[in-house]
Write an enzyme that holds these catalytic residues in place. Structure first.
Site, PDB file in Angstrom:
ATOM      1  N   ASP A 275      -8.293 -25.298  -9.302  1.00  0.00           N
ATOM      2  CA  ASP A 275      -7.962 -24.256 -10.280  1.00  0.00           C
ATOM      3  C   ASP A 275      -9.155 -23.361 -10.598  1.00  0.00           C
ATOM      4  OD1 ASP A 275      -9.393 -26.243 -11.574  1.00  0.00           O
ATOM      5  OD2 ASP A 275      -7.810 -26.801 -12.961  1.00  0.00           O
TER       6      ASP A 275
ATOM      7  N   ASN B  32      -4.389 -34.572 -22.825  1.00  0.00           N
ATOM      8  CA  ASN B  32      -2.930 -34.543 -22.986  1.00  0.00           C
ATOM      9  C   ASN B  32      -2.208 -34.942 -21.695  1.00  0.00           C
ATOM     10  OD1 ASN B  32      -3.371 -32.353 -21.368  1.00  0.00           O
ATOM     11  ND2 ASN B  32      -2.570 -30.818 -22.779  1.00  0.00           N
TER      12      ASN B  32
ATOM     13  N   HIS C 211      -2.867 -33.709 -18.662  1.00  0.00           N
ATOM     14  CA  HIS C 211      -2.750 -32.682 -17.622  1.00  0.00           C
ATOM     15  C   HIS C 211      -3.595 -33.039 -16.408  1.00  0.00           C
ATOM     16  CE1 HIS C 211      -6.218 -30.189 -19.590  1.00  0.00           C
ATOM     17  NE2 HIS C 211      -6.664 -30.565 -18.411  1.00  0.00           N
TER      18      HIS C 211
ATOM     19  N   GLU D 290      -0.203 -28.228 -17.361  1.00  0.00           N
ATOM     20  CA  GLU D 290      -0.047 -28.717 -18.727  1.00  0.00           C
ATOM     21  C   GLU D 290       1.283 -29.447 -18.904  1.00  0.00           C
ATOM     22  OE1 GLU D 290      -2.452 -28.732 -20.686  1.00  0.00           O
ATOM     23  OE2 GLU D 290      -3.494 -26.825 -20.910  1.00  0.00           O
TER      24      GLU D 290
HETATM   25  N1  LIG Z   1      -9.010 -27.979 -15.355  1.00  0.00           N
HETATM   26  C1  LIG Z   1      -9.867 -29.065 -15.732  1.00  0.00           C
HETATM   27  C2  LIG Z   1      -9.284 -30.357 -15.231  1.00  0.00           C
HETATM   28  O1  LIG Z   1      -9.239 -30.328 -13.808  1.00  0.00           O
HETATM   29  C3  LIG Z   1     -10.104 -31.531 -15.734  1.00  0.00           C
HETATM   30  O2  LIG Z   1      -9.569 -32.726 -15.223  1.00  0.00           O
HETATM   31  C4  LIG Z   1     -10.108 -31.561 -17.239  1.00  0.00           C
HETATM   32  C5  LIG Z   1     -10.891 -32.724 -17.816  1.00  0.00           C
HETATM   33  O3  LIG Z   1     -12.251 -32.427 -17.824  1.00  0.00           O
HETATM   34  P1  LIG Z   1     -13.394 -33.507 -18.055  1.00  0.00           P
HETATM   35  O4  LIG Z   1     -13.539 -34.239 -16.770  1.00  0.00           O
HETATM   36  O5  LIG Z   1     -14.609 -32.690 -18.385  1.00  0.00           O
HETATM   37  O6  LIG Z   1     -12.964 -34.368 -19.165  1.00  0.00           O
HETATM   38  O7  LIG Z   1     -10.688 -30.348 -17.690  1.00  0.00           O
HETATM   39  C6  LIG Z   1     -10.129 -29.123 -17.227  1.00  0.00           C
HETATM   40  O8  LIG Z   1      -8.990 -28.862 -17.971  1.00  0.00           O
END
Ligand SMILES: N[C@@H]1[C@@H](O)[C@H](O)[C@@H](COP(=O)(O)O)O[C@@H]1O
Length: 239
Positions: A62, A128, A130, A135
């Site tokens: 993404d 949440n 995702h 989402e």
């Molecule tokens: N788009 C990214 C996700 O791909 C990632 O998994 C999430 C959690 O991030 P972190 O690993 O920093 O907790 O953050 C963002 O929303």
């Protein structure tokens, strides 16, 4: 679903690195890559290794919509900094967050994914539930699409920005169907803020309200989490 509980994120990164190393020995050529803090120890191990990725392809999940690749909060910038500067791939694909024609960009990205089936997909997980920026409520049959970020994600991701107002409200994101088509999936989750998401992912019903729960239906998923993130799991899932 295989669950590996580690002492911390560093050990978790090493476990994920071992899966990638073994995959490459077995001929894997396409890695699906994620951003966020969770995969950083894995990328550190990849950078410190003697593995050569110059014949490999990477496809990222993404990108924020509206952020320039040289903005230090863009996922382009993140990947350059944490991996590609030290370990270049033959081809590296990330959605173009500056695309004027979204439909065209979405088609381009779906074509890239179709032409380069993903051997190992690395995932983090949102609080949440995702995955990538898919989402709660995203159809399991989704392909690449433009997403509206939820308040919970904007809040969670504001830790990387100067303030919440600077967090983009939209992103371009690989769909859940494409993620599920990867041959192997490795999901990384560390820390207390991921406890509920990990429990829902592993034990909860498979529902579009928890996008990660669909992984229960994938034939080759490894969830790597630290003891803290695993703390709410039924003991039978912990090693
Ligand atoms: N788009 C990214 C996700 O791909 C990632 O998994 C999430 C959690 O991030 P972190 O690993 O920093 O907790 O953050 C963002 O929303």
């Amino acid at each position: 679903m295989k669950i590996i509980v580690t002492k911390d994120n560093i050990e978790g990164g090493t476990k994920a690195f071992e899966i990638i190393k073994k995959g490459m020995e077995d001929g894997d050529k396409v890695l699906g890559l994620a951003t966020g803090s969770s995969p950083i120890p894995l990328y550190d191990d990849m950078c410190d290794s003697d593995l050569d990725f110059s014949d490999m392809t990477s496809i990222n999940l993404d990108e924020y919509y509206g952020l320039n690749p040289d903005n230090d909060q863009s996922y382009h910038y993140f990947m350059q900094k944490h991996l590609f500067d030290k370990k270049p791939f033959k081809h590296s694909y990330i959605p173009n967050g500056m695309a004027k024609d979204i439909d065209k960009e979405v088609d381009r990205y779906n074509d890239i994914i179709a032409a380069n089936p993903i051997d190992i997909q690395i995932l983090g997980i949102g609080r949440n539930g995702h995955i990538a920026f898919n989402e709660p409520g995203t159809p399991f049959g989704s392909l690449t699409h433009k997403v509206q970020l939820t308040e919970s994600t904007i809040k969670a991701n504001s830790r990387f920005f100067d303030n919440e107002d600077e967090v983009p409200r939209q992103a371009i994101c690989m769909g859940i169907k494409s993620i599920m088509q990867s041959k192997k999936i490795v999901l990384l989750a560390f820390g207390e803020s991921k406890q509920d998401a990990v429990k829902a992912l592993v034990e909860g019903p498979v529902t579009e309200e928890v996008p990660a729960s669909i992984l229960q239906d994938h034939p080759d998923v490894t969830v790597i989490c630290d003891e803290v993130a695993a703390a709410k799991l039924d003991p039978k899932y912990r090693n």
